[in-house]
Each structure stands twice: as C-alpha cells, then as structure tokens.
Design a protein around this motif. Sequence first.
Motif, PDB file in Angstrom:
ATOM      1  N   UNK A  77      64.087  -4.839  59.778  1.00  0.00           N
ATOM      2  CA  UNK A  77      65.345  -5.464  59.351  1.00  0.00           C
ATOM      3  C   UNK A  77      65.240  -6.966  59.545  1.00  0.00           C
ATOM      4  N   UNK A  78      65.631  -7.715  58.517  1.00  0.00           N
ATOM      5  CA  UNK A  78      65.678  -9.171  58.595  1.00  0.00           C
ATOM      6  C   UNK A  78      67.111  -9.575  58.280  1.00  0.00           C
ATOM      7  N   UNK A  79      67.759 -10.233  59.239  1.00  0.00           N
ATOM      8  CA  UNK A  79      69.199 -10.468  59.155  1.00  0.00           C
ATOM      9  C   UNK A  79      69.556 -11.849  58.629  1.00  0.00           C
ATOM     10  N   UNK A  80      70.842 -12.173  58.721  1.00  0.00           N
ATOM     11  CA  UNK A  80      71.474 -13.353  58.126  1.00  0.00           C
ATOM     12  C   UNK A  80      70.687 -14.637  58.365  1.00  0.00           C
ATOM     13  N   UNK A  81      70.457 -15.370  57.299  1.00  0.00           N
ATOM     14  CA  UNK A  81      69.903 -16.733  57.307  1.00  0.00           C
ATOM     15  C   UNK A  81      68.551 -16.860  58.006  1.00  0.00           C
ATOM     16  N   UNK A  82      67.822 -15.765  58.141  1.00  0.00           N
ATOM     17  CA  UNK A  82      66.453 -15.864  58.672  1.00  0.00           C
ATOM     18  C   UNK A  82      65.570 -16.484  57.598  1.00  0.00           C
ATOM     19  N   UNK A  83      64.558 -17.232  58.025  1.00  0.00           N
ATOM     20  CA  UNK A  83      63.606 -17.810  57.085  1.00  0.00           C
ATOM     21  C   UNK A  83      62.206 -17.370  57.500  1.00  0.00           C
ATOM     22  N   UNK A  84      61.478 -16.781  56.553  1.00  0.00           N
ATOM     23  CA  UNK A  84      60.116 -16.325  56.793  1.00  0.00           C
ATOM     24  C   UNK A  84      59.218 -17.061  55.814  1.00  0.00           C
ATOM     25  N   UNK A  85      58.286 -17.852  56.366  1.00  0.00           N
ATOM     26  CA  UNK A  85      57.458 -18.741  55.544  1.00  0.00           C
ATOM     27  C   UNK A  85      56.231 -18.038  54.973  1.00  0.00           C
ATOM     28  N   UNK A  86      55.563 -18.728  54.083  1.00  0.00           N
ATOM     29  CA  UNK A  86      54.393 -18.260  53.355  1.00  0.00           C
ATOM     30  C   UNK A  86      53.328 -17.656  54.283  1.00  0.00           C
ATOM     31  N   UNK A 103      53.995 -12.427  45.153  1.00  0.00           N
ATOM     32  CA  UNK A 103      55.361 -12.341  45.669  1.00  0.00           C
ATOM     33  C   UNK A 103      55.370 -11.630  47.017  1.00  0.00           C
ATOM     34  N   UNK A 104      56.484 -11.740  47.747  1.00  0.00           N
ATOM     35  CA  UNK A 104      56.573 -11.031  49.022  1.00  0.00           C
ATOM     36  C   UNK A 104      56.330  -9.532  48.837  1.00  0.00           C
ATOM     37  N   UNK A 105      55.675  -8.907  49.814  1.00  0.00           N
ATOM     38  CA  UNK A 105      55.472  -7.464  49.812  1.00  0.00           C
ATOM     39  C   UNK A 105      56.408  -6.895  50.868  1.00  0.00           C
ATOM     40  N   UNK A 106      57.466  -6.272  50.403  1.00  0.00           N
ATOM     41  CA  UNK A 106      58.490  -5.743  51.301  1.00  0.00           C
ATOM     42  C   UNK A 106      58.529  -4.238  51.137  1.00  0.00           C
ATOM     43  N   UNK A 107      58.277  -3.514  52.228  1.00  0.00           N
ATOM     44  CA  UNK A 107      58.324  -2.053  52.173  1.00  0.00           C
ATOM     45  C   UNK A 107      59.703  -1.625  51.684  1.00  0.00           C
ATOM     46  N   UNK A 108      59.788  -0.599  50.844  1.00  0.00           N
ATOM     47  CA  UNK A 108      61.090  -0.175  50.310  1.00  0.00           C
ATOM     48  C   UNK A 108      62.082   0.295  51.376  1.00  0.00           C
ATOM     49  N   UNK A 109      61.600   0.647  52.571  1.00  0.00           N
ATOM     50  CA  UNK A 109      62.522   1.072  53.634  1.00  0.00           C
ATOM     51  C   UNK A 109      62.995  -0.090  54.503  1.00  0.00           C
ATOM     52  N   UNK A 110      62.460  -1.281  54.278  1.00  0.00           N
ATOM     53  CA  UNK A 110      62.888  -2.461  55.038  1.00  0.00           C
ATOM     54  C   UNK A 110      64.237  -2.942  54.511  1.00  0.00           C
ATOM     55  N   UNK A 111      65.016  -3.562  55.408  1.00  0.00           N
ATOM     56  CA  UNK A 111      66.314  -4.122  55.043  1.00  0.00           C
ATOM     57  C   UNK A 111      66.247  -5.645  55.180  1.00  0.00           C
ATOM     58  N   UNK A 112      66.544  -6.353  54.099  1.00  0.00           N
ATOM     59  CA  UNK A 112      66.539  -7.809  54.110  1.00  0.00           C
ATOM     60  C   UNK A 112      67.918  -8.277  53.663  1.00  0.00           C
ATOM     61  N   UNK A 113      68.615  -8.994  54.539  1.00  0.00           N
ATOM     62  CA  UNK A 113      69.947  -9.494  54.210  1.00  0.00           C
ATOM     63  C   UNK A 113      69.853 -10.470  53.039  1.00  0.00           C
ATOM     64  N   UNK A 114      70.846 -10.479  52.138  1.00  0.00           N
ATOM     65  CA  UNK A 114      70.778 -11.362  50.968  1.00  0.00           C
ATOM     66  C   UNK A 114      70.683 -12.850  51.301  1.00  0.00           C
ATOM     67  N   UNK A 115      71.119 -13.279  52.494  1.00  0.00           N
ATOM     68  CA  UNK A 115      71.024 -14.698  52.845  1.00  0.00           C
ATOM     69  C   UNK A 115      69.689 -15.059  53.487  1.00  0.00           C
ATOM     70  N   UNK A 116      68.832 -14.075  53.735  1.00  0.00           N
ATOM     71  CA  UNK A 116      67.503 -14.357  54.294  1.00  0.00           C
ATOM     72  C   UNK A 116      66.627 -14.980  53.217  1.00  0.00           C
TER      73      UNK A 116
END
Length: 195
Positions: free
Chosen positions: A51-60, A25-38
């Motif tokens: 920070x990863x904001x609205x509707x961003x897509x980050x691939x495999x 699964x994705x490894x996201x640091x607990x201090x990172x912010x990922x918008x729910x629509x990302x």
Amino acid sequence: ALGYTPRPVVPSPLPPETTRPGVRPPVIDPTARVHPTADLEANVSVGAGSSIWHRAQVRNRASIGAECVVGRDVFIDEGVTIGNRVKIQNCISVYKGVIVEDDGLLGPHMVFTNDLYPRAFNDSYEILPTLVKRGASIGANVLAQGTLAEVGDNARITNAGGVSVLAGAGHASTLTVEGGTAGAKVSVTPVVAVT
C-alpha cells in the motif's frame, strides 16, 4: 464554423518520461494499492499487497517489495530498495543509497541522509550507503546521517526523549538500543551515536 471537425484530444496512456527508449512505466502488482495522490515515476516496481498512501513520492528505479506499507508524505529516492513486509510510517525521507531489508520498521518522521557535507551546489558529493538489515526497527524522529553503514538484524533504535542522531565515522556509541540478535546492541559499522 471551423470548416472542419476538430480531432478529440486523447491523453497519452503513459507520462512523457515513459515514452523514451529504455524507460519503462511503473510495474505495480495488481494487488497493490496506490492512493491517487501518490506520485510514482518511471521504472518503479511495487510488490503484491503493498500500500502506498497519500502524497507519497517514489522516484525512478525504486523498488518496493511485497506487503509493504508506505505512509502518507513519504519520499523514496531514486534507486532505493525496500524489502518485503516493510512499514515506512508517515513523513519519512529515504534517500539514494538506502537499502531496507525484509520486515523492517521506519518510525514516523525519521530521516536518512546521504551526504555528509551538504551544499546547495555540489557536483562532487559522495552518496553514503545505509543498510537496514532484516527485522530492524528505527523509531520516530531518528536522524541517520553520514557514514552509517549498517543497522543489524532485529536491532531496535529509538529516540528516548531527545534527538537521536547516527552520524560520522568512528565507532559505535550509546543510543537507546534494545534487542538485536547478539543481545542488547545494534550491529552498526561504523557509527557514532549522539543523543
């Protein structure tokens, strides 16, 4: 009456693609912010304070360093590497083969392309790598296309009233370029710039 008590449906904690062997699964640091629509796919890593904001897509297999900002509607393709403290502004496509080193800035609506001869159906295309070196800035609406190999340390490429395109093989040509560690030039090899 059903004659039995239905079992409650419990959603899987991981999307189906992360339950296959060898896929994590994705490894996201607990201090990172990922918008729910990302949308973050499997095997993605996101560093501390990013920070990863609205509707961003980050691939495999994409990697985003610490203290980065990934703006609204950004696409980061499979295997792309983003360093620390990189700002990727809104509506940018970062395709396979791109590496952005630390402290970079990618201006709004700029685009990296990775195929010199794009076709809808082409099984033999070659991924063309692009390296954006430490501290480099690429301004709004710049198109990085073709065999762009490297944008130098602390270089700045801007769009001065026209469409700036970095394309093809050959030599460095003029573009609105300022700064850089070696004076007023961009360390680009090979590139032809058309404005």
